[in-house]
Structures are given as C-alpha cells and as structure tokens.
Scaffold this motif. Sequence first.
Motif, short mmCIF file in Angstrom:
data_model
loop_
_atom_site.label_atom_id
_atom_site.label_comp_id
_atom_site.label_asym_id
_atom_site.label_seq_id
_atom_site.Cartn_x
_atom_site.Cartn_y
_atom_site.Cartn_z
N GLU A 1 -21.59 41.51 -36.81
CA GLU A 1 -21.17 41.17 -38.17
C GLU A 1 -20.62 39.75 -38.27
O GLU A 1 -20.40 39.25 -39.36
N VAL A 2 -20.36 39.13 -37.10
CA VAL A 2 -19.76 37.80 -37.13
C VAL A 2 -20.79 36.78 -37.58
O VAL A 2 -21.91 36.73 -37.08
N ASP A 3 -20.39 35.96 -38.54
CA ASP A 3 -21.32 35.02 -39.13
C ASP A 3 -21.10 33.60 -38.60
O ASP A 3 -22.05 32.87 -38.37
N ALA A 4 -19.85 33.21 -38.41
CA ALA A 4 -19.57 31.85 -37.93
C ALA A 4 -18.21 31.83 -37.26
O ALA A 4 -17.31 32.60 -37.61
N VAL A 5 -18.07 30.95 -36.27
CA VAL A 5 -16.80 30.80 -35.57
C VAL A 5 -16.52 29.31 -35.40
O VAL A 5 -17.43 28.55 -35.07
N THR A 6 -15.30 28.89 -35.67
CA THR A 6 -14.90 27.55 -35.26
C THR A 6 -13.63 27.67 -34.44
O THR A 6 -12.79 28.52 -34.70
N GLN A 7 -13.55 26.83 -33.42
CA GLN A 7 -12.33 26.82 -32.63
C GLN A 7 -11.58 25.53 -32.85
O GLN A 7 -12.17 24.45 -32.91
N GLY A 8 -10.27 25.65 -32.97
CA GLY A 8 -9.44 24.47 -33.11
C GLY A 8 -8.24 24.59 -32.19
O GLY A 8 -8.14 25.52 -31.39
N LYS A 9 -7.34 23.64 -32.31
CA LYS A 9 -6.12 23.68 -31.51
C LYS A 9 -4.95 23.96 -32.43
O LYS A 9 -4.97 23.64 -33.61
N TYR A 10 -3.94 24.57 -31.86
CA TYR A 10 -2.77 24.94 -32.63
C TYR A 10 -1.53 24.51 -31.85
O TYR A 10 -1.42 24.81 -30.66
N PHE A 11 -0.64 23.78 -32.49
CA PHE A 11 0.57 23.32 -31.83
C PHE A 11 1.79 23.76 -32.63
O PHE A 11 1.75 23.74 -33.86
#
Lengths: 85, 85
Positions: B33-43
């Motif tokens: 069911e997953v359509d799109a993924v983006t990864q980022g950084k979190y501080f």
Amino acid sequence: MFLAQIHVTYKPSILDPQGVAIKNAMHRLSFNEVDAVTQGKYFEVTLNAESKDAAEQQIDSICDTLLANPNMETYRYDVKELANQ
Amino acid sequence: MFLAQIHVTYKPSILDPQGVAIKNAMHRLSFNEVDAVTQGKYFEVTLNAESKDAAEQQIDSICDTLLANPNMETYRYDVKELANQ
C-alpha cells in the motif's frame, strides 16, 4: 491516501555519539549557546489505506520491522489524510 | 532554555535514492500500500537564548552553516521555550 510523518530517535538510555559530535562542531563554530543535540531520522510515507486506523496499523508494523531498531530506537508518528487527487 | 525541533529534507527537485530504496524494501516485505517514501534528518537542539527570536536566529545560522546543505536540502523548525529547571 494518507501521509505519515515518522520520527525515529534513540531511546534516552542509549548513548548518541553523533549528537555529541554535532554539538562539538557547533561549539567549534562559536555557537556556544547550544546545550545538547540529538539526531534522529525522519520519514514521510504516503500510503493507501481504507481508514486512518488501518493506516496507523500499517505504519506501526512498518516501523517495527523496517524503520526502527526496537532495541535502541523509539518512534512516534502522525498520520493525516491527504485530499483526494 | 529553548528546544528547537529541526527537519532537514531534500528539495523536491532532488532525487532521493534512499527513499526509493526504502519504498522497495517495504514492497518486498509486502507493504504494497506504500506509495512514496522520503527520508530526512531530524535534530533536537537545546540552547540558551535571551528570547525566542534570538533562538530562532541562532537556529537559522546553525542550519545554514552546519545541518543542511543549501544546494540540495531545505529545513524547517519549531522553537519552543522549555520550563525553567
């Protein structure tokens, strides 16, 4: 269509050497007011689901199996519905 | 004492191979069911400042000089005041 915003961070008991390194780099750049830094991962996942509950259940198992290491990390997320396109 | 929660993500025009790889891994694990993924950084940055405005100014220059690559990444943040300890 739902958008999940997922934060994966170290558990408080786990040493975060990356955060310490970043803090030291900030001090070296004269940002001396910085007291503490932690780094985590941030994911945005768009997925299809029948309801918000179903989407949250999916995200729970995705986090457990893939995005977070349950020994060291903890996660939290917000799921919101996207307007139909 | 202020807490800044900072998200650093790729600009929309930048290819995010890591996000694509994570999406493929999800599909392999039957999360179809997953359509799109983006990864980022979190501080999360805790810092001393005289006012919220001063803290936001600090965070802006920390992001510009250290946390985000302005050619490829964009950042956003929330600053909130922590209760005095």
